[in-house]
Design a protein around this motif. Sequence first.
Motif, PDB file in Angstrom:
ATOM      1  N   PRO A 166       0.835  -1.262   0.028  1.00 31.08           N
ATOM      2  CA  PRO A 166       0.073   0.046   0.000  1.00 31.08           C
ATOM      3  C   PRO A 166       1.028   1.133  -0.053  1.00 31.08           C
ATOM      4  O   PRO A 166       1.781   1.536   0.443  1.00 31.08           O
ATOM      5  CB  PRO A 166      -0.783  -0.032   0.920  1.00 31.08           C
ATOM      6  CG  PRO A 166       0.080  -0.868   2.007  1.00 31.08           C
ATOM      7  CD  PRO A 166       0.792  -1.575   1.090  1.00 31.08           C
ATOM      8  N   PHE A 167       0.449   2.492  -0.426  1.00 31.00           N
ATOM      9  CA  PHE A 167       1.340   3.593  -0.235  1.00 31.00           C
ATOM     10  C   PHE A 167       0.760   4.459   0.507  1.00 31.00           C
ATOM     11  O   PHE A 167      -0.244   3.606   1.422  1.00 31.00           O
ATOM     12  CB  PHE A 167       0.710   4.290  -1.891  1.00 31.00           C
ATOM     13  CG  PHE A 167       0.695   4.088  -3.065  1.00 31.00           C
ATOM     14  CD1 PHE A 167       1.610   3.601  -3.350  1.00 31.00           C
ATOM     15  CD2 PHE A 167      -0.581   4.154  -3.871  1.00 31.00           C
ATOM     16  CE1 PHE A 167       1.652   2.380  -4.575  1.00 31.00           C
ATOM     17  CE2 PHE A 167      -0.490   3.994  -5.140  1.00 31.00           C
ATOM     18  CZ  PHE A 167       0.406   2.770  -5.962  1.00 31.00           C
ATOM     19  N   PRO A 168       2.279   4.902   1.113  1.00 32.16           N
ATOM     20  CA  PRO A 168       1.858   5.302   2.440  1.00 32.16           C
ATOM     21  C   PRO A 168       1.111   6.847   2.422  1.00 32.16           C
ATOM     22  O   PRO A 168       1.312   7.722   2.130  1.00 32.16           O
ATOM     23  CB  PRO A 168       3.056   6.398   2.706  1.00 32.16           C
ATOM     24  CG  PRO A 168       3.782   6.118   0.977  1.00 32.16           C
ATOM     25  CD  PRO A 168       3.331   5.334   0.132  1.00 32.16           C
ATOM     26  N   LYS A 169      -0.482   6.084   2.402  1.00 30.88           N
ATOM     27  CA  LYS A 169      -1.383   6.979   2.047  1.00 30.88           C
ATOM     28  C   LYS A 169      -2.572   6.721   2.870  1.00 30.88           C
ATOM     29  O   LYS A 169      -2.586   5.717   3.393  1.00 30.88           O
ATOM     30  CB  LYS A 169      -1.235   7.103   0.572  1.00 30.88           C
ATOM     31  CG  LYS A 169      -0.517   8.232  -0.219  1.00 30.88           C
ATOM     32  CD  LYS A 169      -1.443   8.353  -1.645  1.00 30.88           C
ATOM     33  CE  LYS A 169      -0.431   8.557  -2.878  1.00 30.88           C
ATOM     34  NZ  LYS A 169      -0.028  10.482  -2.668  1.00 30.88           N
ATOM     35  N   SER A 170      -3.641   7.170   2.865  1.00 33.21           N
ATOM     36  CA  SER A 170      -5.397   7.145   3.627  1.00 33.21           C
ATOM     37  C   SER A 170      -5.300   5.779   3.109  1.00 33.21           C
ATOM     38  O   SER A 170      -5.404   5.747   1.764  1.00 33.21           O
ATOM     39  CB  SER A 170      -5.950   8.208   3.762  1.00 33.21           C
ATOM     40  OG  SER A 170      -6.419   7.899   2.591  1.00 33.21           O
ATOM     41  N   SER A 228      -4.661   5.869   8.169  1.00 33.34           N
ATOM     42  CA  SER A 228      -3.325   5.117   6.838  1.00 33.34           C
ATOM     43  C   SER A 228      -3.415   4.161   6.308  1.00 33.34           C
ATOM     44  O   SER A 228      -4.402   2.854   7.686  1.00 33.34           O
ATOM     45  CB  SER A 228      -1.724   5.208   7.639  1.00 33.34           C
ATOM     46  OG  SER A 228      -1.198   4.896   7.641  1.00 33.34           O
TER      47      SER A 228
END
Lengths: 282, 288
Positions: free
Chosen positions: B135-139, B181
């Motif tokens: 997963p990307f470091p985003k929500s 996150s």
Amino acid sequence: MSLRECRRKFVNAFMFALTAFSALATVSVLFVILGYLVYHGGKNINWSFLTKLPTPVGEPGGGMANAIVGSAKLLFLALLVGVPVGVSTGIYLAEFGGKTMGFFIRYTTDLLNGVPSIVIGIFAYTVIVLPMRHFSTLAGSFALGVMMIPITVRSTEQFLRAVPNPLREGAMALGASKWRTILTVVVPAAGSGIISGVMLALARVAGETAPLLFTAFSNRYWSSGWNDPVASLPVMIYTYAIGPYADWHEQAWAAGLVLLALVFVVNVGTRLVLARKVSVSR
Amino acid sequence: MSSVSPMRSVNGMDSADKQSNQAARSPQKFSLPPDRAAYPGQTLRFKISELRVSFGAKEVLHGFDIDISSNIVTAVIGPSGCGKSTFLRSLNRMTETVRHARVHGDILLDDENIAGMDVVRLRRRVGMVFQRPNPFPKSIFENVAYGLRINGHKDSLSEAVERSLRRAALWEEVKDQLHSSAYALSGGQQQRLCIARALAVDPEVLLLDEPCSALDPVTTAKIEELLFQLKASCTIVIVTHNMQQAARASDFTAFLLEGRLIEYQPTPKLFTTPSDPRTEAYITGRFG
């Protein structure tokens, strides 16, 4: 216990003591400096120091408001010069730089890091002050900005390299271009690291005096805009500390403390803002 | 290569001809086996011929043909280093992201050569899920919306995100924390999030590269269940180390060994009566 064993144990203990003592010495030097600065500086900081202009020689009181604002202006503009170039170069090195080109740029950056700050001052003097025929905030910021580049480049590169490759692949597998991947996934993932690298570079140049002496020069009054000579805390410290007056020496200590506090506040402030932003957007 | 795809031909002779043709050319080349008649209603999605992939001087795939049908799960098995990940990654041209990688041969997606396609359009049609959840470091929301955003969608993002999360069987677990996150999720949830992220752009094909290798059995079962549901709307190609997984979750299985396609059969047949002794040796655990 044989002599040999005895000797071995002694050497062991001696080496341990040596390294531990060195570690202690390192830490205590920092604390002594800090303590001394807070003690002397704290005594002399008051409201008028923070808000008033320097008084003419012999007249008591006065402050360094112009130098505080001047330093802030210099550092702000230095950020604008150093960060775009430094971060972009770091991105290039981490994401695109091939073997030969990467080596060349990395090596050059390290060389730039090793160039004495006064030489960078002369450089800024030659390319900005001489053509413009006067000292300016612009010239001082240019010198400081150039000095920020190497640290920013290397820390940006390191933190980008630490971003796991599957993140890049994940973005590209969704159809993102390389640039899009870097801008929207890789750089944000390394964001807090890059910012702390920038802060490190800022703290490093905040105390630079030599390159400012003949670029920003100094000023006993307010400097408006970006085109006039400007006072800065390091240069004021230098001027006041070698001056012949006791109250100048006191004020130099106070200026040192303010400079330290300025760096500290920017550093902690950035971290706090960043921590909040990260916890929300992550 | 005959221009008529045997998959879609009604003439049984045609496909038999093709089979014998291929057998004559090389014993190691397989297209779809004749038994595919047992799976009516599918169309040909990928038609791959003479696929060769090399990294620098090292050739990883040595040239084989394989056809992949729509709306079924095709598993690719084989020992480590046999080229199964490389095969998968050549289907959405992710091989291009590796330096010195060269791909030869034709990969046709719905009769269009992917080499000539716009890579963004191709990867939008052919989604991919990786070995480890990435997963990307985003929500959570932004992770799923990422593919839509880079494709220029701005409206009705939240409906699309909800739909994708539902398809990935993750909606109920995360609907109250969409804006926290993605790293707060467990490994299995993260992997389903990655599946949802891939599904958000409505791909026709979903490539999964050992998606369960970092997950526990319960989570693995969830993901296999998910694949079963997804094949109604997607073509699924899954690379797996786990032969039980291939046997449980796939309709067709391809066995790769040292960069060659050894056998390609309906899964029950490959696992019960493999026609190649090497396949048998592998599935009975004699190597690999």
